[in-house]
Scaffold this motif. Structure first.
Motif, PDB file in Angstrom:
ATOM      1  N   GLN A  25     113.053   4.378  -7.574  1.00 34.62           N
ATOM      2  CA  GLN A  25     114.093   5.073  -8.364  1.00 34.62           C
ATOM      3  C   GLN A  25     113.996   6.648  -8.164  1.00 34.62           C
ATOM      4  N   GLY A  26     113.839   7.067  -7.209  1.00 36.93           N
ATOM      5  CA  GLY A  26     113.856   8.459  -6.516  1.00 36.93           C
ATOM      6  C   GLY A  26     112.437   9.054  -6.798  1.00 36.93           C
ATOM      7  N   LYS A  27     111.569   8.610  -7.306  1.00 40.59           N
ATOM      8  CA  LYS A  27     110.173   9.059  -7.459  1.00 40.59           C
ATOM      9  C   LYS A  27     109.346   8.627  -6.422  1.00 40.59           C
ATOM     10  N   MET A  28     108.518   9.516  -5.801  1.00 43.22           N
ATOM     11  CA  MET A  28     107.349   9.174  -4.654  1.00 43.22           C
ATOM     12  C   MET A  28     105.949   8.925  -5.570  1.00 43.22           C
ATOM     13  N   TYR A  29     105.650   7.660  -5.251  1.00 42.73           N
ATOM     14  CA  TYR A  29     104.421   7.263  -5.764  1.00 42.73           C
ATOM     15  C   TYR A  29     103.328   7.224  -4.472  1.00 42.73           C
ATOM     16  N   PRO A  30     101.973   7.726  -4.470  1.00 45.95           N
ATOM     17  CA  PRO A  30     100.927   7.483  -3.443  1.00 45.95           C
ATOM     18  C   PRO A  30     100.664   5.832  -3.639  1.00 45.95           C
ATOM     19  N   SER A  31     100.304   5.598  -2.297  1.00 49.00           N
ATOM     20  CA  SER A  31     100.218   4.037  -2.267  1.00 49.00           C
ATOM     21  C   SER A  31      99.256   3.917  -0.983  1.00 49.00           C
ATOM     22  N   ILE A  89     101.001  -0.059  -4.692  1.00 47.68           N
ATOM     23  CA  ILE A  89     101.622   1.214  -5.437  1.00 47.68           C
ATOM     24  C   ILE A  89     100.706   1.900  -6.475  1.00 47.68           C
ATOM     25  N   ILE A  90      99.997   2.662  -6.187  1.00 41.48           N
ATOM     26  CA  ILE A  90      99.165   3.483  -7.179  1.00 41.48           C
ATOM     27  C   ILE A  90      99.848   4.089  -8.372  1.00 41.48           C
ATOM     28  N   GLY A  91      99.583   3.678  -9.496  1.00 40.18           N
ATOM     29  CA  GLY A  91     100.056   3.996 -10.865  1.00 40.18           C
ATOM     30  C   GLY A  91     101.385   3.504 -10.810  1.00 40.18           C
ATOM     31  N   TYR A  92     101.695   2.439 -10.560  1.00 34.82           N
ATOM     32  CA  TYR A  92     103.054   1.667 -10.821  1.00 34.82           C
ATOM     33  C   TYR A  92     102.863   0.387 -11.096  1.00 34.82           C
ATOM     34  N   VAL A 121     111.697   1.766  -0.025  1.00 36.57           N
ATOM     35  CA  VAL A 121     111.393   2.642   1.055  1.00 36.57           C
ATOM     36  C   VAL A 121     109.808   2.817   1.187  1.00 36.57           C
ATOM     37  N   VAL A 122     109.018   2.416   2.208  1.00 36.24           N
ATOM     38  CA  VAL A 122     107.560   2.968   2.086  1.00 36.24           C
ATOM     39  C   VAL A 122     107.193   3.800   3.378  1.00 36.24           C
ATOM     40  N   LEU A 123     107.056   4.931   3.274  1.00 33.63           N
ATOM     41  CA  LEU A 123     106.738   5.998   4.149  1.00 33.63           C
ATOM     42  C   LEU A 123     105.176   5.767   4.619  1.00 33.63           C
ATOM     43  N   LEU A 124     105.075   5.617   5.897  1.00 33.18           N
ATOM     44  CA  LEU A 124     103.526   5.775   6.339  1.00 33.18           C
ATOM     45  C   LEU A 124     102.995   7.098   6.767  1.00 33.18           C
ATOM     46  N   HIS A 125     102.101   7.481   6.096  1.00 33.46           N
ATOM     47  CA  HIS A 125     101.632   8.956   6.348  1.00 33.46           C
ATOM     48  C   HIS A 125     100.360   9.318   7.062  1.00 33.46           C
ATOM     49  N   GLY A 126      99.570   8.430   7.041  1.00 35.95           N
ATOM     50  CA  GLY A 126      97.963   8.435   7.639  1.00 35.95           C
ATOM     51  C   GLY A 126      97.612   7.137   8.125  1.00 35.95           C
ATOM     52  N   PHE A 127      96.690   7.060   9.001  1.00 39.59           N
ATOM     53  CA  PHE A 127      95.955   5.763   9.521  1.00 39.59           C
ATOM     54  C   PHE A 127      94.719   5.988   8.853  1.00 39.59           C
ATOM     55  N   ILE A 128      94.311   4.480   8.150  1.00 35.01           N
ATOM     56  CA  ILE A 128      92.745   4.729   7.460  1.00 35.01           C
ATOM     57  C   ILE A 128      92.072   3.934   8.294  1.00 35.01           C
ATOM     58  N   ASP A 176      89.977   1.800   0.149  1.00 35.24           N
ATOM     59  CA  ASP A 176      91.021   2.447   0.865  1.00 35.24           C
ATOM     60  C   ASP A 176      91.930   3.065  -0.020  1.00 35.24           C
ATOM     61  N   ILE A 177      91.959   2.821  -1.211  1.00 34.56           N
ATOM     62  CA  ILE A 177      92.835   3.631  -2.021  1.00 34.56           C
ATOM     63  C   ILE A 177      92.310   4.982  -2.283  1.00 34.56           C
ATOM     64  N   GLY A 178      91.013   4.980  -2.207  1.00 26.48           N
ATOM     65  CA  GLY A 178      90.079   6.505  -2.322  1.00 26.48           C
ATOM     66  C   GLY A 178      90.667   7.203  -1.174  1.00 26.48           C
ATOM     67  N   SER A 179      90.536   6.499   0.283  1.00 26.91           N
ATOM     68  CA  SER A 179      90.713   7.182   1.508  1.00 26.91           C
ATOM     69  C   SER A 179      92.037   7.704   1.421  1.00 26.91           C
ATOM     70  N   ALA A 180      93.086   6.895   1.025  1.00 20.18           N
ATOM     71  CA  ALA A 180      94.722   7.429   1.010  1.00 20.18           C
ATOM     72  C   ALA A 180      94.967   8.492  -0.055  1.00 20.18           C
ATOM     73  N   LEU A 181      94.233   8.445  -1.136  1.00 23.02           N
ATOM     74  CA  LEU A 181      94.386   9.661  -1.999  1.00 23.02           C
ATOM     75  C   LEU A 181      94.099  10.906  -1.330  1.00 23.02           C
ATOM     76  N   ASN A 182      92.916  10.875  -0.504  1.00 22.66           N
ATOM     77  CA  ASN A 182      92.204  11.995   0.182  1.00 22.66           C
ATOM     78  C   ASN A 182      93.357  12.325   1.206  1.00 22.66           C
ATOM     79  N   ILE A 183      93.826  11.586   1.608  1.00 20.34           N
ATOM     80  CA  ILE A 183      94.721  11.925   2.779  1.00 20.34           C
ATOM     81  C   ILE A 183      96.121  12.591   2.204  1.00 20.34           C
TER      82      ILE A 183
END
Length: 303
Positions: free
Chosen positions: A228-234, A256-259, A269-276, A295-302
């Motif tokens: 809904q127009g908001k970007m969530y870390p995932s 989806i972290i926090g959702y 839409v899911v956007l890939l930003h970094g490889f873990i 993995d969630i910790g690694s994703a949040l760091n990236i």
């Protein structure tokens, strides 16, 4: 869309048309599209003439999958880049036209082309018989200017769809995103899965890749998910869920972290930003749960 653009006033010149398959809509493609957008300064509409993504399978003999689905490519062209019109007919509907017929019937009469932009390797007409030289000559006959846009280079090599496919297949999402000009994304309907994620406190959304679509390297990625127009870390796993018995069709599975809402049936839409890390088979769900937490910790760091 065809009816709206291909309407009355068959000889009116009102469009600047960018021509190409535009698989990935990468920086090289955007240079061609930008040339059409610039013609708005002269009062022209910016249009893109392309083909459905399956055209990539035909062009490569099935050896390469297409980067984005039709819905994904249309979203990039219309919403992100902001062209006025996107024309994307089935390849079979026009592949029998000669170069002259394409220029006359499609560009001149139906799209009202006053200005046509393409890359230096653009081919058209039956059996791809015509190139930019023929296009320029046809432009003189049918009253449109032709602008040939040079390739865009990064890292000493031209930006190309084939180069991006290689990076995606290798899991090098960072370099692929740089050449794409924006984060690679998956736009697909959220489908029901086996709900294993919910049982280990990490609910996920599942999205399938279309037949013929390139599937990036199996593994876990830091991602963003648009809700809904908001970007969530995932965090997104692409692969076949080797820890779960019976699952063998490649999917994108995203936590989806926090959702905590219900996205079933929506085109998300899911956007890939970094490889873990690569996809791994674990001995138990407890091991999987522990790794997802890491993995969630690694994703949040990236992110």
């Amino acid at each position: 869309m065809w009816e709206r653009i291909w309407g009355d006033g068959m000889e009116k010149k009102y469009s600047a048309v960018a021509l190409g398959i535009f698989d990935g809509v990468h920086l090289g493609h955007r240079a061609v599209i930008d040339a059409a957008l610039k013609q708005r300064e002269d009062g022209l509409r910016a249009a893109v003439f392309t083909f459905d993504p399956e055209c990539v399978l035909r062009k490569t003999g099935g050896s390469a999958g297409f980067i984005y689905t039709k819905a994904g490519k249309d979203m990039l062209l219309s919403e992100q880049i902001g062209v006025d019109d996107v024309i994307s007919p089935p390849f079979e509907s026009l592949c029998g036209l000669s170069g002259e017929e394409f220029a006359d019937e499609i560009l001149c009469r139906r799209m009202g082309a006053a200005h046509v932009c393409c890359g230096s390797n653009f081919r058209f007409g039956k059996n791809a018989a015509c190139g930019i030289g023929e296009l320029a000559e046809l432009g003189k006959s049918f009253g449109f200017e032709v602008e040939v846009v040079g390739s865009v280079e990064m890292g000493g090599s031209p930006v190309s769809s084939s180069r991006i496919r290689e990076l995606l297949l290798a899991g090098n999402i960072t370099d692929a995103n740089e050449l794409l000009g924006s984060d690679y994304f998956i736009k697909a309907e959220v489908a029901h899965g086996n709900h294993i994620g919910s049982t280990i406190d990490f609910p996920t959304i599942n999205q399938s890749f279309e037949k013929g679509q390139l599937v990036p390297a199996y593994g876990v990625y830091a991602s963003y998910t648009c809700v809904q127009g908001k970007m969530y870390p995932s965090v997104t796993n692409i692969g076949v869920k080797p820890t779960i018995e019976g699952q063998r069709r490649p999917l994108a599975e995203t936590h989806i972290i926090g959702y905590n809402g219900d996205l079933y049936g929506t085109n998300t839409v899911v956007l890939l930003h970094g490889f873990i890390r690569p996809e791994t088979k674990f001995g138990s769900l407890d091991e999987l749960k522990k790794q997802i937490g890491a993995d969630i910790g690694s994703a949040l760091n990236i992110l």
